[in-house]
Design a protein around this motif. Structure first.
Motif, PDB file in Angstrom:
ATOM      1  N   VAL A  27      -8.607 -41.671  66.779  1.00 12.67           N
ATOM      2  CA  VAL A  27      -7.747 -40.903  66.059  1.00 12.67           C
ATOM      3  C   VAL A  27      -8.539 -39.357  66.046  1.00 12.67           C
ATOM      4  N   PRO A  28      -7.698 -38.285  66.198  1.00 12.06           N
ATOM      5  CA  PRO A  28      -8.350 -37.136  66.492  1.00 12.06           C
ATOM      6  C   PRO A  28      -9.020 -36.417  65.170  1.00 12.06           C
ATOM      7  N   ASP A  29     -10.055 -35.982  65.440  1.00  9.67           N
ATOM      8  CA  ASP A  29     -10.994 -35.565  64.084  1.00  9.67           C
ATOM      9  C   ASP A  29     -10.470 -34.461  63.381  1.00  9.67           C
ATOM     10  N   LYS A  30      -9.301 -34.560  62.649  1.00  7.16           N
ATOM     11  CA  LYS A  30      -8.689 -33.362  62.066  1.00  7.16           C
ATOM     12  C   LYS A  30      -8.575 -33.823  60.377  1.00  7.16           C
ATOM     13  N   GLY A  31      -9.666 -33.711  60.058  1.00  7.08           N
ATOM     14  CA  GLY A  31      -9.661 -33.980  58.662  1.00  7.08           C
ATOM     15  C   GLY A  31     -10.520 -35.375  58.196  1.00  7.08           C
ATOM     16  N   ILE A  32     -10.497 -35.922  56.996  1.00  8.09           N
ATOM     17  CA  ILE A  32     -11.448 -37.080  56.840  1.00  8.09           C
ATOM     18  C   ILE A  32     -10.412 -38.309  56.738  1.00  8.09           C
ATOM     19  N   ILE A  33     -10.604 -39.156  57.684  1.00  5.59           N
ATOM     20  CA  ILE A  33     -10.153 -40.443  57.927  1.00  5.59           C
ATOM     21  C   ILE A  33     -10.942 -41.715  57.142  1.00  5.59           C
ATOM     22  N   VAL A  34     -10.611 -42.353  56.287  1.00  7.72           N
ATOM     23  CA  VAL A  34     -11.396 -43.280  55.720  1.00  7.72           C
ATOM     24  C   VAL A  34     -10.831 -44.756  56.384  1.00  7.72           C
ATOM     25  N   ARG A  35     -11.967 -44.906  56.866  1.00  8.12           N
ATOM     26  CA  ARG A  35     -12.044 -46.491  57.663  1.00  8.12           C
ATOM     27  C   ARG A  35     -12.839 -47.648  56.979  1.00  8.12           C
ATOM     28  N   PRO A  36     -12.389 -48.883  57.258  1.00  5.87           N
ATOM     29  CA  PRO A  36     -13.193 -49.750  56.593  1.00  5.87           C
ATOM     30  C   PRO A  36     -14.877 -49.676  57.110  1.00  5.87           C
ATOM     31  N   VAL A  37     -15.443 -50.010  56.210  1.00  2.00           N
ATOM     32  CA  VAL A  37     -17.023 -49.921  56.575  1.00  2.00           C
ATOM     33  C   VAL A  37     -17.283 -51.416  57.462  1.00  2.00           C
ATOM     34  N   ASP A  38     -18.130 -50.952  58.461  1.00  2.00           N
ATOM     35  CA  ASP A  38     -18.545 -52.051  59.434  1.00  2.00           C
ATOM     36  C   ASP A  38     -19.643 -53.040  58.834  1.00  2.00           C
ATOM     37  N   GLN A  54     -17.056 -41.059  51.194  1.00  2.00           N
ATOM     38  CA  GLN A  54     -16.523 -40.764  49.796  1.00  2.00           C
ATOM     39  C   GLN A  54     -16.820 -39.066  49.494  1.00  2.00           C
ATOM     40  N   ALA A  55     -18.050 -38.994  49.601  1.00  2.00           N
ATOM     41  CA  ALA A  55     -18.788 -37.632  49.556  1.00  2.00           C
ATOM     42  C   ALA A  55     -17.925 -36.544  50.599  1.00  2.00           C
ATOM     43  N   ALA A  56     -17.807 -36.920  51.973  1.00  2.00           N
ATOM     44  CA  ALA A  56     -16.800 -36.054  52.696  1.00  2.00           C
ATOM     45  C   ALA A  56     -15.488 -35.956  51.974  1.00  2.00           C
ATOM     46  N   VAL A  57     -14.933 -36.978  51.806  1.00  2.00           N
ATOM     47  CA  VAL A  57     -13.553 -36.793  51.045  1.00  2.00           C
ATOM     48  C   VAL A  57     -13.623 -35.767  50.015  1.00  2.00           C
ATOM     49  N   ASP A  58     -14.594 -35.996  49.172  1.00  2.00           N
ATOM     50  CA  ASP A  58     -14.474 -35.060  48.000  1.00  2.00           C
ATOM     51  C   ASP A  58     -14.802 -33.545  48.367  1.00  2.00           C
ATOM     52  N   ARG A  61     -11.485 -32.443  49.638  1.00  2.00           N
ATOM     53  CA  ARG A  61     -10.693 -31.843  48.501  1.00  2.00           C
ATOM     54  C   ARG A  61     -11.139 -30.727  48.097  1.00  2.00           C
ATOM     55  N   SER A  62     -12.199 -30.350  47.890  1.00  2.00           N
ATOM     56  CA  SER A  62     -12.805 -29.228  46.932  1.00  2.00           C
ATOM     57  C   SER A  62     -12.764 -27.856  47.848  1.00  2.00           C
ATOM     58  N   ALA A  63     -12.100 -27.974  48.917  1.00  2.00           N
ATOM     59  CA  ALA A  63     -11.830 -26.763  49.958  1.00  2.00           C
ATOM     60  C   ALA A  63     -10.690 -26.000  49.205  1.00  2.00           C
ATOM     61  N   LEU A  64      -9.828 -26.732  48.379  1.00  2.00           N
ATOM     62  CA  LEU A  64      -8.881 -26.034  47.905  1.00  2.00           C
ATOM     63  C   LEU A  64      -8.889 -25.790  46.238  1.00  2.00           C
ATOM     64  N   ALA A  65      -8.539 -24.849  45.663  1.00  2.00           N
ATOM     65  CA  ALA A  65      -8.409 -24.665  44.150  1.00  2.00           C
ATOM     66  C   ALA A  65      -7.780 -25.869  43.564  1.00  2.00           C
ATOM     67  N   PRO A  66      -7.729 -26.148  42.354  1.00  4.25           N
ATOM     68  CA  PRO A  66      -6.850 -27.296  41.795  1.00  4.25           C
ATOM     69  C   PRO A  66      -5.628 -26.877  41.866  1.00  4.25           C
ATOM     70  N   ALA A  67      -5.275 -25.381  41.533  1.00  3.50           N
ATOM     71  CA  ALA A  67      -3.781 -25.100  41.366  1.00  3.50           C
ATOM     72  C   ALA A  67      -3.337 -25.235  42.959  1.00  3.50           C
ATOM     73  N   THR A  68      -3.916 -24.911  43.764  1.00  3.55           N
ATOM     74  CA  THR A  68      -3.572 -24.900  45.160  1.00  3.55           C
ATOM     75  C   THR A  68      -3.288 -26.328  45.665  1.00  3.55           C
ATOM     76  N   ARG A  69      -4.250 -27.535  45.343  1.00  5.63           N
ATOM     77  CA  ARG A  69      -3.970 -28.653  45.463  1.00  5.63           C
ATOM     78  C   ARG A  69      -2.638 -29.113  44.927  1.00  5.63           C
ATOM     79  N   LYS A  70      -2.631 -28.876  43.696  1.00  2.67           N
ATOM     80  CA  LYS A  70      -1.338 -29.194  43.012  1.00  2.67           C
ATOM     81  C   LYS A  70      -0.027 -28.704  43.631  1.00  2.67           C
ATOM     82  N   ALA A  71      -0.040 -27.367  43.882  1.00  3.70           N
ATOM     83  CA  ALA A  71       1.263 -26.835  44.472  1.00  3.70           C
ATOM     84  C   ALA A  71       1.442 -27.613  45.752  1.00  3.70           C
ATOM     85  N   TYR A  72       0.447 -27.629  46.593  1.00  3.78           N
ATOM     86  CA  TYR A  72       0.476 -28.498  47.898  1.00  3.78           C
ATOM     87  C   TYR A  72       1.254 -29.694  47.770  1.00  3.78           C
TER      88      TYR A  72
END
Length: 361
Positions: A27-38, A54-58, A61-72
């Motif tokens: 899968v192209p690495d454009k974002g955080i893709i959560v896969r099962p742990v080996d 999980q930290a990478a996912v967090d 998500r923190s790259a956007l302000a809460p209001a922006t995340r909600k609007a998106y």
């Protein structure tokens, strides 16, 4: 010969050898893709990788302000509903799908029943792009067929904003502050009005303002914004609001009185008030702030139709321009990054004030 026949029968019972395991597609690495742990890594390493994932996912998500995340999220949801109604695939969306969606937004064939503004369509596009990015998919708006459609929409609809709120200038703000009573609702609304105006704050900044942001002193008040619309990475951003000579219209005294009456603790300082007149734990919403401004302008005989929560910030810029303040001084308070944005807040009649003198030729 007998041994060979026996071995052949055993092989037939066992069946053909298993096929070699196929590697999953990359899968192209454009974002955080959560896969099962080996699990073959062993428990300690598997747990560490899970924590890092999980930290990478967090962080993503923190790259956007809460209001922006909600609007998106809301905008992506609208696109998904539209695709389902037209039996189209929303994720991944093809270039023809997004072309049709842009056309629907620019005409009457959308949930509003009227053409959307260019700024609204641009935000919908950003939400769909971010949804694809976080899903590890290519941005559908990168397809060359989209550019001419988008250019035609901008040219047809025009990029100038058409829904600019009326400016609530200082004289009107002071008139409102003086007619408000001392009950819980009026004390809150006076503080919301004066804080919004003298801080030239955005609607979201007024409703999200917390006690920890405020430093109240004898000469005035310092407001420290941890984040804002133009400050997504938490740079130090402060404004100073001086005390007014008249306590009835002073933003610092209004804030002190509200904090005293409400007994405010941690969290947003502007809270909702129930129909029974009791203070709620729920913070004031942006829509609620706009409703407050509409109610307040009616107290001095103004038509609420053209006013909203944005009227207060625009009113500060308009008042400052009329008083002869420079763009640089105004931007210190509004925290705009460009003068072009400040000029968007200036009413056409006030452009003459910026000339400074009458032309004589």
């Amino acid at each position: 010969m007998k041994k060979n026949k026996t071995k052949k029968r055993k092989n037939q019972r066992r069946g053909p050898p298993p096929a070699p395991a196929q590697r999953p597609p990359r899968v192209p690495d454009k974002g955080i893709i959560v896969r099962p742990v080996d699990t073959a890594l062993g428990a300690p390493l598997a747990e560490e990788r899970a924590r890092l994932t999980q930290a990478a996912v967090d962080f993503s998500r923190s790259a956007l302000a809460p209001a922006t995340r909600k609007a998106y999220a809301e905008d992506a949801g609208r696109f998904q509903v539209w695709c389902e109604r037209h039996r189209l695939v929303a994720l991944p969306a093809g270039p023809q799908t997004v072309c049709l969606y842009l056309t629907a937004l620019a005409t009457n064939d959308n949930d509003a029943g009227r053409p959307r503004t260019v700024s609204t369509i641009r935000r919908r596009m950003a939400a769909i792009s971010k949804w694809h990015e976080l899903s590890g998919l290519a941005d559908p708006f990168d397809h060359p067929s989209i550019a001419p459609v988008w250019a035609g929409i901008r040219r047809t609809l025009g990029v100038a904003p058409t829904d600019i709120a009326e400016a609530l200038v200082l004289d009107d703000v002071n008139r409102i502050a003086r007619v408000l009573k001392d009950n819980l609702r009026d004390v809150r609304d006076r503080a919301a009005l004066l804080l919004g105006f003298h801080g030239a704050n955005r609607r979201s900044e007024v409703t999200e303002m917390e006690l920890s942001w405020l430093t109240l002193g004898e000469r005035g008040m310092i407001v420290t914004f941890p984040f804002s619309k133009t400050n997504q990475e938490g740079e130090l951003e402060q404004i100073a609001i001086p005390k007014a000579d008249d306590p009835a219209v002073c933003p610092v005294e209004a804030t002190r009185e509200w904090l005293r009456v409400a007994g405010m603790g941690p969290g947003p300082i502007l809270r909702q008030i129930t129909n029974h007149g009791n203070l709620s734990l729920k913070p004031l919403s942006g829509f609620g702030y706009s409703r407050i401004i509409k109610r307040l302008v009616t107290l001095i005989g103004l038509d609420p139709a053209g006013y909203s929560g944005h009227s207060v910030r625009r009113g500060y810029v308009t008042t400052a321009h009329r008083a002869g303040e420079t763009d640089a001084r105004i931007m210190e308070r509004t925290r705009h990054k460009t003068t072009a944005m400040v000029h968007r807040y200036t009413a056409p009649d006030d452009l003459l004030v910026k000339i400074g003198k009458r032309e004589t030729w």
